[in-house]
Design a protein around this motif. Structure first.
Motif, PDB file in Angstrom:
ATOM      1  N   MET A 178    -101.023   8.903 -10.676  1.00  0.00           N
ATOM      2  CA  MET A 178    -100.649   8.954 -12.094  1.00  0.00           C
ATOM      3  C   MET A 178    -101.397   7.864 -12.846  1.00  0.00           C
ATOM      4  O   MET A 178    -101.346   6.690 -12.461  1.00  0.00           O
ATOM      5  CB  MET A 178     -99.132   8.756 -12.238  1.00  0.00           C
ATOM      6  CG  MET A 178     -98.640   8.802 -13.676  1.00  0.00           C
ATOM      7  SD  MET A 178     -96.851   8.511 -13.820  1.00  0.00           S
ATOM      8  CE  MET A 178     -96.199  10.000 -13.091  1.00  0.00           C
ATOM      9  N   ASP A 208     -99.980   8.316 -18.570  1.00  0.00           N
ATOM     10  CA  ASP A 208     -98.894   9.185 -18.081  1.00  0.00           C
ATOM     11  C   ASP A 208     -97.696   8.362 -17.633  1.00  0.00           C
ATOM     12  O   ASP A 208     -96.540   8.750 -17.842  1.00  0.00           O
ATOM     13  CB  ASP A 208     -99.395  10.044 -16.922  1.00  0.00           C
ATOM     14  CG  ASP A 208    -100.357  11.127 -17.379  1.00  0.00           C
ATOM     15  OD1 ASP A 208    -100.337  11.458 -18.579  1.00  0.00           O
ATOM     16  OD2 ASP A 208    -101.121  11.630 -16.536  1.00  0.00           O
ATOM     17  N   LYS A 233     -89.386  15.870 -15.862  1.00  0.00           N
ATOM     18  CA  LYS A 233     -89.589  15.857 -17.312  1.00  0.00           C
ATOM     19  C   LYS A 233     -88.853  17.013 -17.988  1.00  0.00           C
ATOM     20  O   LYS A 233     -88.310  16.864 -19.083  1.00  0.00           O
ATOM     21  CB  LYS A 233     -91.080  15.916 -17.627  1.00  0.00           C
ATOM     22  CG  LYS A 233     -91.821  14.636 -17.266  1.00  0.00           C
ATOM     23  CD  LYS A 233     -93.307  14.755 -17.529  1.00  0.00           C
ATOM     24  CE  LYS A 233     -94.044  13.479 -17.126  1.00  0.00           C
ATOM     25  NZ  LYS A 233     -95.502  13.580 -17.326  1.00  0.00           N
TER      26      LYS A 233
END
Length: 315
Positions: free
Chosen positions: A1, A5, A104
């Motif tokens: 990541m 992000d 998410k």
């Protein structure tokens, strides 16, 4: 990541869980506490109202929220089932991305929708029957995905079922990978094969070695990964007894194009690349099916049936 992000993900984590310590965030994102301290400072500098509570951790100021995406329960469950499928079937990098996507999606749902989706998840589940922990196959998927993105030719050692006698055929081929498809119970790469001078499908579990070459390629203009009307030169017709047609339809292959009912059974017509595509499947129905054409496939099944009979006679 990457860091951008991670910054967004930290906000989402705080929004979902209220208050988290630096060590909790560091464990979640697999970075050091020092990196988390820098991330918190960067978020504060951009205007995100993060409150530091001594001995408790970080939280968002009351009333702060990111503009949420709006999903219905059906939309959310479809996305979550898709993420679950990818987590089961792809390499570690995409598996982590799938889990991150699930998190998410859960964060942006209202409490009411979150409860609905949770109930649906308990009553629906996609189970990948071919799920494997084979690290070699996962590495192949990762290498192929990168080769597709970078448009690089690859060299593969391929073990096909047809040709080369009962042990199949082993060849070394250079191919331009155009895309990856999951069909039935296996991943395949759709690629232009320089040996065959045509587009071919290669099952990834039959690839023994793969090398990404420096040669670049361009995908043909207008190419469709799943083509609806591509050229399949071989016509296969077979008549199935009526009492098994229901079961045949359950397991019908991709190549079926039509069915015609007759008093003695149902004639199915298939369009394939070659006889081998349906040989094993037709053979598996035994005396419940009769191949009408092509003659070469009829003869091959007759020879195989005779060989099976000879094997059992000798016992």
């Amino acid at each position: 990541m990457n860091r951008v992000d991670r910054l967004l993900a930290i906000v989402l984590e705080l929004q979902a869980k209220g208050c988290l310590r630096a060590e909790d965030l560091a464990a979640t994102f697999e970075v050091s506490k020092r990196s988390i301290y820098r991330d918190i400072q960067a978020l504060s500098e951009t205007g995100v109202p993060i409150v530091a509570v001594p001995g408790q951790g970080y939280s968002l100021a009351e009333g702060y929220f990111l503009p949420p995406l709006r999903f219905t329960a059906d939309e959310a469950i479809i996305l979550l089932l898709g993420a679950d499928f990818m987590a089961q079937n792809f390499d570690a990098e995409y598996r982590a991305a799938a889990r991150s996507a699930e998190s998410k999606i859960g964060v942006v749902l209202s409490e009411r929708l979150r409860d609905q989706v949770s109930d649906l998840q308990q009553s629906m589940r996609f189970v990948a029957v071919n799920h494997t922990n084979d690290p070699e196959q996962k590495l192949l998927l990762q290498q192929l995905r990168r080769a597709i993105v970078q448009r690089k030719t690859v060299r593969i050692h391929y073990h096909s079922k047809s040709g080369g006698g009962h042990g199949g055929e082993r060849t070394v081929r250079e191919v331009d990978p155009y895309g990856i498809v999951f069909y039935g119970q296996a991943w395949s790469v759709v690629a232009y094969c320089y040996l065959r001078q045509d587009i071919r499908h290669f099952r990834i579990d039959r690839i023994r070695n793969l090398t990404v070459l420096s040669t670049s390629f361009e995908r043909p203009e207008g190419f469709e990964l799943v083509q609806k009307n591509f050229d399949l030169p071989t016509t296969v017709r077979a008549m199935f007894r009526k009492e098994i047609v229901h079961w045949v339809r359950e397991e019908q292959p991709f190549y079926l194009v039509s069915e015609v009912e007759r008093p003695e059974g149902v004639v199915m017509t298939f369009k394939t690349r070659r006889d081998d595509d349906l040989f094993q499947w037709l053979l598996g129905w035994g005396a419940q099916v009769q191949v009408l054409e092509p003659a070469s496939l009829r003869q091959r099944i007759q020879q195989t049936a005779a060989a099976i009979l000879d094997t059992y006679k000798s016992l």
